[in-house]
Scaffold this motif. Structure first.
Motif, PDB file in Angstrom:
ATOM      1  N   TYR A 262       1.270  -1.396   0.117  1.00 20.09           N
ATOM      2  CA  TYR A 262       0.365   0.356   0.448  1.00 20.09           C
ATOM      3  C   TYR A 262       0.694   0.889  -0.092  1.00 20.09           C
ATOM      4  CZ  TYR A 262      -2.982  -3.702   1.616  1.00 20.09           C
ATOM      5  OH  TYR A 262      -4.049  -4.880   1.535  1.00 20.09           O
ATOM      6  N   GLY A 445      -9.455   9.659  -5.699  1.00 19.07           N
ATOM      7  CA  GLY A 445     -10.099   8.762  -4.759  1.00 19.07           C
ATOM      8  C   GLY A 445     -11.215   8.903  -3.945  1.00 19.07           C
ATOM      9  N   MET A 462     -13.707   8.996   4.711  1.00 17.90           N
ATOM     10  CA  MET A 462     -12.704   9.443   4.782  1.00 17.90           C
ATOM     11  C   MET A 462     -12.364   8.077   3.816  1.00 17.90           C
ATOM     12  SD  MET A 462     -10.555  11.702   3.259  1.00 17.90           S
ATOM     13  CE  MET A 462     -11.432  12.761   4.236  1.00 17.90           C
ATOM     14  N   ASN A 463     -11.759   8.894   2.225  1.00 15.02           N
ATOM     15  CA  ASN A 463     -10.825   7.440   1.580  1.00 15.02           C
ATOM     16  C   ASN A 463      -9.619   8.187   1.046  1.00 15.02           C
ATOM     17  OD1 ASN A 463     -10.247   5.036  -0.074  1.00 15.02           O
ATOM     18  ND2 ASN A 463     -11.000   6.574  -1.735  1.00 15.02           N
ATOM     19  N   PRO A 467      -6.354   5.766  -7.625  1.00 13.43           N
ATOM     20  CA  PRO A 467      -6.192   4.922  -8.896  1.00 13.43           C
ATOM     21  C   PRO A 467      -4.729   5.359  -9.266  1.00 13.43           C
ATOM     22  CG  PRO A 467      -8.081   5.975  -9.825  1.00 13.43           C
ATOM     23  CD  PRO A 467      -8.262   6.635  -8.412  1.00 13.43           C
ATOM     24  N   ASP A 473      -2.726   0.873  -5.173  1.00 11.01           N
ATOM     25  CA  ASP A 473      -3.669  -0.223  -4.846  1.00 11.01           C
ATOM     26  C   ASP A 473      -4.777   0.846  -4.755  1.00 11.01           C
ATOM     27  OD1 ASP A 473      -5.720  -2.219  -3.830  1.00 11.01           O
ATOM     28  OD2 ASP A 473      -3.770  -3.074  -2.418  1.00 11.01           O
ATOM     29  N   VAL A 474      -5.580   1.165  -5.403  1.00  8.35           N
ATOM     30  CA  VAL A 474      -6.895   1.896  -5.739  1.00  8.35           C
ATOM     31  C   VAL A 474      -7.603   1.310  -4.849  1.00  8.35           C
ATOM     32  CG1 VAL A 474      -7.656   0.315  -7.335  1.00  8.35           C
ATOM     33  CG2 VAL A 474      -8.173   3.193  -7.133  1.00  8.35           C
ATOM     34  N   ARG A 475      -7.587   0.305  -3.984  1.00  6.77           N
ATOM     35  CA  ARG A 475      -8.839  -0.653  -3.202  1.00  6.77           C
ATOM     36  C   ARG A 475      -9.156  -0.190  -1.942  1.00  6.77           C
ATOM     37  NH1 ARG A 475      -7.188  -6.291  -4.983  1.00  6.77           N
ATOM     38  NH2 ARG A 475      -5.395  -5.202  -4.903  1.00  6.77           N
ATOM     39  N   THR A 476      -8.433   0.970  -1.396  1.00  2.00           N
ATOM     40  CA  THR A 476      -8.162   1.043  -0.003  1.00  2.00           C
ATOM     41  C   THR A 476      -7.579   2.100   0.284  1.00  2.00           C
ATOM     42  OG1 THR A 476      -5.310   0.838   0.136  1.00  2.00           O
ATOM     43  CG2 THR A 476      -6.704  -1.450   0.465  1.00  2.00           C
ATOM     44  N   GLN A 482     -11.415   3.046   7.892  1.00  2.00           N
ATOM     45  CA  GLN A 482     -11.297   1.506   6.461  1.00  2.00           C
ATOM     46  C   GLN A 482     -10.104   1.371   6.635  1.00  2.00           C
ATOM     47  OE1 GLN A 482     -13.971   0.094   6.471  1.00  2.00           O
ATOM     48  NE2 GLN A 482     -14.402   0.269   4.410  1.00  2.00           N
ATOM     49  N   LYS A 485      -8.937  -2.136   6.564  1.00  2.00           N
ATOM     50  CA  LYS A 485      -9.444  -3.044   5.540  1.00  2.00           C
ATOM     51  C   LYS A 485      -7.317  -4.223   4.876  1.00  2.00           C
ATOM     52  CE  LYS A 485     -13.574  -3.509   6.555  1.00  2.00           C
ATOM     53  NZ  LYS A 485     -13.939  -2.778   5.490  1.00  2.00           N
TER      54      LYS A 485
ATOM     55  N   ARG B 126     -21.243   5.156   3.453  1.00  5.88           N
ATOM     56  CA  ARG B 126     -20.864   5.317   4.759  1.00  5.88           C
ATOM     57  C   ARG B 126     -20.851   7.156   4.754  1.00  5.88           C
ATOM     58  NH1 ARG B 126     -16.313   2.590   7.786  1.00  5.88           N
ATOM     59  NH2 ARG B 126     -16.968   0.032   7.021  1.00  5.88           N
ATOM     60  N   LEU B 142     -18.192  14.114   4.895  1.00  2.00           N
ATOM     61  CA  LEU B 142     -17.911  13.194   3.276  1.00  2.00           C
ATOM     62  C   LEU B 142     -18.464  12.218   3.969  1.00  2.00           C
ATOM     63  CD1 LEU B 142     -15.169  13.932   6.002  1.00  2.00           C
ATOM     64  CD2 LEU B 142     -14.533  13.700   3.464  1.00  2.00           C
ATOM     65  N   GLN B 144     -18.840   8.744   1.293  1.00  2.00           N
ATOM     66  CA  GLN B 144     -17.732   6.946   0.999  1.00  2.00           C
ATOM     67  C   GLN B 144     -19.400   6.042   0.183  1.00  2.00           C
ATOM     68  OE1 GLN B 144     -14.356   3.450   1.651  1.00  2.00           O
ATOM     69  NE2 GLN B 144     -14.082   5.544   2.772  1.00  2.00           N
ATOM     70  N   VAL B 488     -14.489  -4.221  -7.331  1.00  2.00           N
ATOM     71  CA  VAL B 488     -14.284  -1.927  -6.490  1.00  2.00           C
ATOM     72  C   VAL B 488     -13.729  -1.046  -5.937  1.00  2.00           C
ATOM     73  CG1 VAL B 488     -17.015  -2.591  -6.591  1.00  2.00           C
ATOM     74  CG2 VAL B 488     -15.540  -3.369  -4.600  1.00  2.00           C
ATOM     75  N   ARG B 489     -13.677  -0.316  -5.608  1.00  2.01           N
ATOM     76  CA  ARG B 489     -12.561   0.523  -4.883  1.00  2.01           C
ATOM     77  C   ARG B 489     -13.993   1.759  -4.156  1.00  2.01           C
ATOM     78  NH1 ARG B 489     -11.352   5.843  -7.249  1.00  2.01           N
ATOM     79  NH2 ARG B 489     -12.002   6.151  -9.060  1.00  2.01           N
ATOM     80  N   PRO B 490     -12.973   2.377  -3.289  1.00  6.42           N
ATOM     81  CA  PRO B 490     -13.749   3.234  -2.362  1.00  6.42           C
ATOM     82  C   PRO B 490     -13.117   4.597  -3.446  1.00  6.42           C
ATOM     83  CG  PRO B 490     -11.842   2.731  -1.242  1.00  6.42           C
ATOM     84  CD  PRO B 490     -11.720   2.229  -2.095  1.00  6.42           C
ATOM     85  N   LEU B 491     -14.925   5.620  -2.825  1.00  9.73           N
ATOM     86  CA  LEU B 491     -14.566   6.841  -3.193  1.00  9.73           C
ATOM     87  C   LEU B 491     -15.233   8.036  -2.686  1.00  9.73           C
ATOM     88  CD1 LEU B 491     -13.866   8.734  -5.978  1.00  9.73           C
ATOM     89  CD2 LEU B 491     -16.051   8.925  -6.952  1.00  9.73           C
ATOM     90  N   CYS B 492     -14.641   8.902  -2.687  1.00  8.51           N
ATOM     91  CA  CYS B 492     -15.463   9.789  -1.183  1.00  8.51           C
ATOM     92  C   CYS B 492     -15.699  10.915  -1.989  1.00  8.51           C
ATOM     93  CB  CYS B 492     -14.147   9.810  -0.062  1.00  8.51           C
ATOM     94  SG  CYS B 492     -14.957  10.940   0.809  1.00  8.51           S
TER      95      CYS B 492
END
Lengths: 526, 526
Positions: A262, A445, A462-463, A467, A473-476, A482, A485, B126, B142, B144, B488-492
């Motif tokens: 990450y 993000g 929050m994210n 990308p 790692d766009v997934r986290t 969060q 995770k 969220r 915020l 997400q 998938v991935r998070p977007l805020c």
């Protein structure tokens, strides 16, 4: 606290290496007294072996026990008092007020994870009860929850010497997940790192955590490489440059057993100032932008490095006012002389580019000071020269002027991944530019309306990610609850008697968790 | 349906390549009539460009619209009727009864994802509401949610020609997530693939999905490599061999923009038969084991390839009975002649190893038939020769005898990652061997008590995955509703007016989702 310069390997202080270095007073550019010892391969290996041994015990601690540990870390950091802030200020030149805030964020983050652990539902318990009479085949009892990955390597960042460093977000989220942690301290603030490292060690001892749940090693590329390559390390957290993060990623995916990395590698964070907003509050936006660009000497990964407007009289006024506002910002020292050199080099590179004009170039009277810069070019120029919109780490930004609305879309379409994108917009702008929002959703993000990207809230929603190349790692996310995770994975138990299951999955729901039972969220017992 | 052998690129059938092949009757070993055309680079490129274009529209379809699409795919597959099962049986030699079950699983899986989409809470909304008066700084609003990654490449598996192939778990979960999909058909069942591909295309047209939301290309390594390397592909799903999966992983992480690869690469699935269970029901366990080892001609990735017992009279009886039970299993054809050759080679390799005895070797009277094998060795031998416990794909298993209980632990400790581990145990065994359970938790994705690993339920709590080398990403499952998380991935969204947000995040909660609002799960409006 008397600094020793040693590595903190479990409960032992070690200094076996021949390579040494010191902290540097970032304001004066002079060396600070204590000698720090870069960790040898053997020291790194011992730290990881201890982390692996500790993991077997630590991962089975209850949420409440881990929460006690995290809260105790926060207490021990606070107990370091002003000495921590003063050493940190010496090593980073960041103002004491800012560091006080960052300490609050760091401790708040640890306490938020503690709260998450006490509540407990983050393990995402899922239960599908047995259907013994189902045709053609019975369904077994299936129960799933998240479990920790194993020992994690964390690389401290230079720009947030507390909040993204030894006891920062990666360490907090990995410990919360139930992983043991080996931190490689950033060599730009080794004294701060030792102080915080000792606070964590003290907290671990006070709360009965196993030796090796946390270790701290000093140094640069050599111990970092050893750490990422160690077969017992199961994940890596990093915040820093693209070059550093990508090197760690490449090393990790080429291991005999690849592991997740990450790496949060920064970003240019494009800002779009739309026509309605420009008309309504152009001067205020210029002021806000100038503040955001120079916040923390521009050393935020969410620093707004590109600002896009459509040509108009209001746009010209906005560009001009931003320069005037920046002219009022007194230059302050960057974190390291290396970063300052890179900043100057980056600015020189931009200035030399065809079609780039300097709107404002502050002057710095002092060897460590970074003068703010405000440049401009056309969107067409930026489309032809994508390097114009690459990150220059420091207090600078580039204003881009679009001749037509369609150029904004074209610019958005060709963007690579960023942490954030920002729109300053009226409600009418948002309606008119909704396709721009849709484009940007796929590029970042976090999407921001009517504030600035600097300032990353630590919360549930929050994210802080995005990308590639913003992250690997766009997934986290690296910020917020969060982030836990990153360091977990699902495990499914099939056909277990209730008593043999972890508490989170037992029939009676003794931890009172939200669980997905046969597809419905519930806190009921089975 | 008349097969054409062509690639299905969006709504167009194409056959531009010079490389052709046919399906093979797996029972007879003879070629089937239709000529199939391996996709050229240009055809793959067109499929991906269409998928990218479709993604921009498809990702914004509502949950109900995507659910209609998935359910229509299931309907269209059922509408293919017996012709699908018959062609599939020809190409795979799998019995019609099994294929009927697999078709049910495939359609059930599509319908389960449709249900998940209609309910909608899987997006994990969220919301942290604004705190404008907070000191020292206000908190912004915020919000997400999870959004899809982009076009996904799916590689069909040979061993489940329906459930892990063209409309299998990866396709279903990627489409459910809102990603467009390009499938590379497995060349071992090209006719089945074309039939199912046409069913998906028909469903897409009937439900108004954009052209390119699904395409199907035929061929082997060349189109697969082109697909994984295509810059517009954002993730890869694969089920198959370690060699194949690892090659895709290596290609994907070396791209200019690395992407996630979810490769499920099989496993030996160790089974521990503990003393109490052996005493209580050794003969029944031998019968169950023999069935599990030969289920689907041993061509399950959860096939129990290693069985560990502690030495005792009961253990000897169990080993002997297992051999006798296997002797009763008539050999049946494997999926391809290549797999059968590899099976024979694997068995020969095991037999030649020092310390390995043959307990049962069935004889096959027919060129395509795979005879079951049951070997034995000591745990000590297995510890010295880890290759003894590597996967041999087919109807074989190795019984390992431990001299002492501690050897079981040693064996568990040295295991690499597997999809599953199984314990046959009484409650007393489970209490006595609880440290063995703790060890195995770290080695697998699913832990099973008192049944066999073959048979992977499609449900909310299933995890079909595991640590490397069982998969390339331990953090996800390829089976069950959680598989949607792969794509998938998070977007805020920060500071957005409610009306400009996706419905899932709007104040009124118009989709009636479970949402985490300021840290509490709720279905309330804001």
């Amino acid at each position: 606290m008397q600094l020793t310069g040693k590595n903190l390997i479990g409960l032992i202080d070690t200094a076996e290496g021949a390579h040494t270095f010191t902290g540097v007073d970032a304001t004066l550019g002079t060396e600070l007294p204590t000698t720090f010892y870069e960790a040898t391969d053997a020291e790194v290996d011992r730290a990881v072996v201890l982390a692996d041994r500790a993991f077997a015990t630590y991962r089975r601690k209850s949420g409440a026990q881990k929460a006690d540990f995290l809260e105790k870390i926060a207490d021990e950091i606070m107990a370091l008092g002003d000495a921590l802030l003063e050493r940190c200020h010496q090593e980073t030149a960041l103002p004491l007020g800012r560091l006080q805030g960052e300490r609050g964020r760091t401790c708040g983050q640890l306490r938020l994870f503690a709260e998450l652990l006490r509540e407990g539902s983050w393990v995402e318990a899922r239960i599908d009860t047995a259907l013994p009479d189902r045709q053609p085949l019975p369904r077994p009892d299936l129960r799933q929850m998240l479990i920790p990955l194993g020992p994690v390597a964390v690389f401290g960042a230079s720009n947030f010497p507390l909040a993204f460093s030894v006891a920062g977000g990666d360490t907090a989220s990995a410990l919360a997940a139930g992983c043991s942690v080996v931190v490689k301290a950033h060599p730009a603030h080794p004294g701060t790192s030792e102080m915080v490292g000792r606070a964590i060690r003290k907290a671990a001892e006070a709360t009965g955590m196993p030796e090796g749940v946390f270790s701290l090693v000093h140094g640069g590329i050599a111990p970092g490489t050893k750490l990422v390559g160690h077969p017992l390390i199961k994940a890596v957290g990093f915040t820093g440059s693209f070059r550093g993060g990508k090197a760690l990623y490449d090393a990790a995916v080429r291991r005999p057993e690849p592991i997740p990395v990450y790496a949060e590698m920064g970003s240019t964070n494009p800002v779009f100032v739309l026509p309605g907003a420009l008309k309504e509050r152009g001067a205020a936006l210029a002021q806000g932008l100038a503040q955001s660009v120079t916040l923390g000497v521009g050393q935020f990964c969410t620093n707004p490095g590109v600002v896009v407007v459509e040509q108009s009289d209001e746009a010209e006024a906005f560009l001009k006012t931003t320069g005037e506002q920046l002219a009022n910002v007194a230059p302050t020292p960057m974190l390291t002389s290396g970063l300052l050199q890179a900043y100057h080099k980056g600015i020189e590179g931009l200035k030399k580019m065809e079609g780039v004009a300097v709107m404002q170039a502050n002057v710095a009277d002092g060897a460590t000071l970074a003068p703010a810069h405000w440049l401009r070019a056309s969107v067409q120029t930026a489309l032809r020269h994508p390097e114009l919109t690459e990150e220059v780490f420091g207090p600078s930004s580039v204003g881009l002027v679009a001749e037509r609305k369609e150029e904004l879309y074209e610019f958005a379409r060709q963007l690579h991944g960023h942490l954030t994108a920002t729109l300053h917009a009226t409600e009418a702008d948002l309606a008119e530019y909704r396709d721009l929002v849709a484009l940007l959703e796929q590029k970042v993000g976090r999407l921001i309306v009517n504030s600035f990207p600097t300032g990353v809230e630590v919360s549930h929603a929050m994210n802080h990610g995005g990308p590639y190349p913003a992250t690997t790692d766009v997934r986290t996310t690296s910020v917020g609850t969060q982030a836990i995770k990153r360091f977990v994975r699902p495990l499914c138990y099939q056909g277990f008697p209730s008593a043999a299951l972890p508490e989170a999955l037992q029939d009676a729901n003794p931890l009172n968790l939200w669980r997905l039972v046969n597809g419905e969220w519930s806190k009921e017992a089975i």
